[in-house]
Write an enzyme that holds these catalytic residues in place. Structure first.
Site, PDB file in Angstrom:
ATOM      1  N   ASP A 209       5.486   1.935  -8.118  1.00 15.34           N
ATOM      2  CA  ASP A 209       5.381   3.438  -8.018  1.00 15.34           C
ATOM      3  C   ASP A 209       4.428   3.912  -8.158  1.00 15.34           C
ATOM      4  OD1 ASP A 209       6.221   5.849  -6.517  1.00 15.34           O
ATOM      5  OD2 ASP A 209       7.635   5.896  -7.256  1.00 15.34           O
TER       6      ASP A 209
ATOM      7  N   ASP B 219       1.743   4.581  -1.504  1.00 17.54           N
ATOM      8  CA  ASP B 219       2.177   4.136  -2.871  1.00 17.54           C
ATOM      9  C   ASP B 219       3.098   3.313  -3.804  1.00 17.54           C
ATOM     10  OD1 ASP B 219       4.134   6.112  -2.154  1.00 17.54           O
ATOM     11  OD2 ASP B 219       3.780   7.833  -3.694  1.00 17.54           O
ATOM     12  N   GLU B 220       3.680   2.799  -2.840  1.00 21.00           N
ATOM     13  CA  GLU B 220       4.559   2.028  -4.061  1.00 21.00           C
ATOM     14  C   GLU B 220       5.165   0.880  -2.786  1.00 21.00           C
ATOM     15  OE1 GLU B 220       9.391   3.612  -3.436  1.00 21.00           O
ATOM     16  OE2 GLU B 220       8.610   4.938  -2.446  1.00 21.00           O
TER      17      GLU B 220
END
EC number: 2.7.7.7
Length: 359
Positions: free
Chosen positions: A8, A103-104
């Site tokens: 993350d 983003d993860e």
């Protein structure tokens, strides 16, 4: 037992803005919204969070909490490009990648042989690579199941890592708040709390059939999660367009001979990955990639419908012609895959007998 990593990125959009515009560093910053128009905050940095600003918050309310909040418009194309960089880093360690957003992502590194198969060390290496190559920090959670890996990635933010070994799962989940379980939102948490259920230990002690009667299918899932059970695998839904292997070298190397010594291991791993994730797919090109110690990179490719080991070495020689005295910090090989509808024959390998190793 599987080895799952959840990566993350830390306040991703805001972090990209602070990287590209250093004058924002150390100041409360939010991406999205406007001082003159109604809008919603996409994300904010940790300085803004100290004032209570949060993602999905109305911009007007965020400005009341933090009048000095710097608001910048989002640059989605930039965020997508950086996300592609990050996913390329993931692919050095595994082909089992499940992106959840820009983003993860979840990664299954159960079959990764790097660092003697240590998921802890693999996660650390991924975070180091991301920082070195993008200038951004990432947090990681490591666990034998998906939902605990996601929980763990949030425990040591920012720029941290948490590992939940298999033998510690039963004890860890006992004290885990039910709010941490995916699917338990505010309303569901309040309903559970009204039954005296606030932690996984509470659910473990509660009659399973009563939970199912009250919450249906989700009740059964809740019981599983409360006992540390999550059988979901990594979902790799999109058809792969390429398969590749890269290695970041412990020390820069400078000669063609040194690069040639690295190639057999890369080609062997590429062969394994092709067998696992692209069986029966036709290739349409071979690629060699070099990254230099000034962080610039070059790629050389050759159109081909068969994997040729000798061609990889020829492409390496061509790439080395662009070295200009620079040290080489990363070496990679890959093949481009034709679309499934274009698959005509199984992958073929030729010219391997001229070299003293198995492809």
């Amino acid at each position: 037992m599987r080895k799952i990593i959840h990566i993350d990125m830390d306040c991703y959009f805001a972090a990209v803005e602070m990287r590209d515009f250093p004058e924002y560093r150390g100041k409360p910053l939010a991406v999205g919204g406007s001082r003159v128009q109604r809008g919603v905050i996409s994300t904010c940095n940790y300085e803004a969070r100290k004032f209570g600003v949060r993602s999905a918050m109305a911009t007007g309310y965020a400005l009341k909490l933090c009048p000095d909040l710097i608001l910048v418009p989002g640059r989605m194309q930039v965020y997508k490009e950086v996300s592609q960089q990050i996913r390329a880093i993931f692919s050095r360690y595994t082909e089992l990648i499940e992106p959840l957003s820009l983003d993860e992502a979840y990664l299954d590194v159960s079959d990764c042989k790097l660092f003697k198969g240590s998921a802890t060390l693999i996660a650390e290496a991924i975070r180091r690579d991301i920082l070195a190559e993008t200038g951004l920090t990432a947090s990681a959670g490591v666990a034998p199941i998906k939902f605990l890996a996601k929980v763990a990635s949030d425990l040591n933010k920012p720029n941290g890592q948490c590992v939940i070994p298999p033998d510690e799962v039963p004890e860890f989940v006992k004290s885990l708040s039910l709010r941490k379980i995916p699917g338990v939102g505010k309303v569901t948490a309040e309903k559970l709390s009204s039954l005296g259920l606030n932690t996984c230990a509470d659910v473990q002690a509660y009659p399973k059939q009563e939970l199912i009667a009250r919450f249906g299918k989700f009740g059964a899932v809740l019981v599983e999660r409360a006992h540390g059970i999550d059988d979901r695998g990594i979902s790799v839904s999109r058809e792969r367009k390429s398969v590749g292997v890269e290695t970041t070298l412990a020390q820069d190397i400078y000669t063609l001979e040194q690069c040639q010594q690295v190639m057999p291991g890369l080609i062997q791993e590429l062969s394994s990955r092709l067998g696992r994730s692209a069986k029966g797919r036709q290739i349409h090109k071979q690629v060699v990639k070099l990254k230099f110690n000034d962080f610039k990179q070059t790629t050389i490719e050759h159109r081909s419908d068969e994997v040729s080991v000798v061609m990889f070495y020829e492409l390496l020689s061509q790439a080395m012609a662009r070295q200009e005295g620079r040290g080489i910090r990363l070496l990679g090989v890959s093949v481009g895959l034709a679309e499934s509808k274009d698959t005509l024959a199984p992958l073929m390998v030729r010219e391997t007998k001229q070299l003293d190793f198995v492809f």
